[in-house]
Design a protein around this motif. Structure first.
Motif, short mmCIF file in Angstrom:
data_model
loop_
_atom_site.label_atom_id
_atom_site.label_comp_id
_atom_site.label_asym_id
_atom_site.label_seq_id
_atom_site.Cartn_x
_atom_site.Cartn_y
_atom_site.Cartn_z
N HIS A 90 0.87 -1.18 0.00
CA HIS A 90 0.00 0.00 0.00
C HIS A 90 0.90 1.23 0.00
O HIS A 90 1.79 1.34 0.84
N ILE A 91 0.65 2.16 -0.91
CA ILE A 91 1.52 3.33 -1.01
C ILE A 91 1.27 4.29 0.14
O ILE A 91 0.20 4.28 0.75
N MET A 92 2.29 5.10 0.42
CA MET A 92 2.21 6.01 1.57
C MET A 92 0.98 6.89 1.48
O MET A 92 0.58 7.31 0.40
N GLY A 93 0.38 7.10 2.63
CA GLY A 93 -0.81 7.93 2.71
C GLY A 93 -2.10 7.15 2.75
O GLY A 93 -3.09 7.61 3.30
N GLU A 94 -2.11 5.94 2.16
CA GLU A 94 -3.34 5.16 2.14
C GLU A 94 -3.70 4.66 3.53
O GLU A 94 -2.81 4.34 4.33
N GLU A 95 -4.98 4.59 3.81
CA GLU A 95 -5.44 3.97 5.06
C GLU A 95 -5.51 2.47 4.82
O GLU A 95 -6.05 2.02 3.82
N VAL A 96 -4.97 1.71 5.76
CA VAL A 96 -4.89 0.26 5.61
C VAL A 96 -5.34 -0.39 6.91
O VAL A 96 -4.91 0.00 7.99
N ILE A 97 -6.18 -1.40 6.81
CA ILE A 97 -6.54 -2.23 7.96
C ILE A 97 -5.68 -3.47 7.86
O ILE A 97 -5.83 -4.27 6.92
N LEU A 98 -4.76 -3.63 8.79
CA LEU A 98 -3.84 -4.76 8.74
C LEU A 98 -4.48 -6.04 9.28
O LEU A 98 -4.10 -7.12 8.90
N SER A 99 -5.44 -5.91 10.18
CA SER A 99 -6.14 -7.07 10.70
C SER A 99 -7.46 -6.60 11.29
O SER A 99 -7.52 -5.55 11.92
N LYS A 100 -8.50 -7.37 11.10
CA LYS A 100 -9.79 -7.03 11.69
C LYS A 100 -9.83 -7.41 13.17
O LYS A 100 -10.68 -6.95 13.91
N LYS A 101 -8.90 -8.27 13.59
CA LYS A 101 -8.82 -8.69 14.99
C LYS A 101 -7.67 -7.95 15.65
O LYS A 101 -6.52 -8.13 15.29
N PRO A 102 -7.95 -7.08 16.63
CA PRO A 102 -6.89 -6.26 17.21
C PRO A 102 -5.79 -7.07 17.90
O PRO A 102 -4.67 -6.60 18.02
N TYR A 103 -6.08 -8.29 18.35
CA TYR A 103 -5.06 -9.09 19.03
C TYR A 103 -4.18 -9.85 18.05
O TYR A 103 -3.20 -10.45 18.42
N GLU A 104 -4.51 -9.80 16.77
CA GLU A 104 -3.76 -10.54 15.76
C GLU A 104 -2.79 -9.57 15.06
O GLU A 104 -3.19 -8.74 14.26
N VAL A 105 -1.52 -9.68 15.39
CA VAL A 105 -0.52 -8.79 14.80
C VAL A 105 0.31 -9.60 13.82
O VAL A 105 0.90 -10.61 14.17
N LYS A 106 0.33 -9.13 12.58
CA LYS A 106 1.10 -9.81 11.53
C LYS A 106 2.28 -8.93 11.14
O LYS A 106 2.22 -7.71 11.28
N PRO A 107 3.35 -9.54 10.63
CA PRO A 107 4.50 -8.73 10.20
C PRO A 107 4.11 -7.78 9.07
O PRO A 107 3.25 -8.08 8.25
N ARG A 108 4.77 -6.65 9.05
CA ARG A 108 4.54 -5.67 7.99
C ARG A 108 5.74 -5.68 7.05
O ARG A 108 6.88 -5.66 7.50
#
Length: 99
Positions: free
Chosen positions: A44-62
């Motif tokens: 996702h290019i800079m500035g875009e809003e991105v949802i990385l996970s719908k579950k707040p406890y689930e953290v994935k690598p970026r």
């Protein structure tokens, strides 16, 4: 008053494309040099809003990709999150890229 170039990352070089880039905040400015920046998180290019996970406890690598080209020598690049420098790299070149 200082004047510098403003850049918009557009899908098409049209009025509609420019307005879309402005609305998505896919823009940046320079203090005088024509510095080209390609910064992406998970494609996702800079500035875009991105949802990385719908579950707040689930953290994935970026996956971060950064590419900078400048007509003058770049001394250092930094990634800043929440006003804290989380990564920096000494460069001393007119271009730099990393993933």
């Amino acid at each position: 008053m200082n004047v510098g170039p403003t850049f918009a990352l557009v899908k098409s070089l049209t009025r509609r494309g420019i307005l879309e880039a402005l609305r998505k905040r896919c823009v940046y400015a320079s203090t005088g040099q024509e510095v080209l920046i390609d910064f992406r998180v998970n494609d996702h290019i800079m500035g875009e809003e991105v949802i990385l996970s719908k579950k707040p406890y689930e953290v994935k690598p970026r996956r971060i990709h950064m590419e900078v080209r400048s007509p003058v020598v770049i001394k250092k690049v930094s990634i800043i999150r929440n006003n804290v420098e989380v990564y920096s790299k000494e460069v001393n070149s007119k271009s730099v890229s990393f993933d």
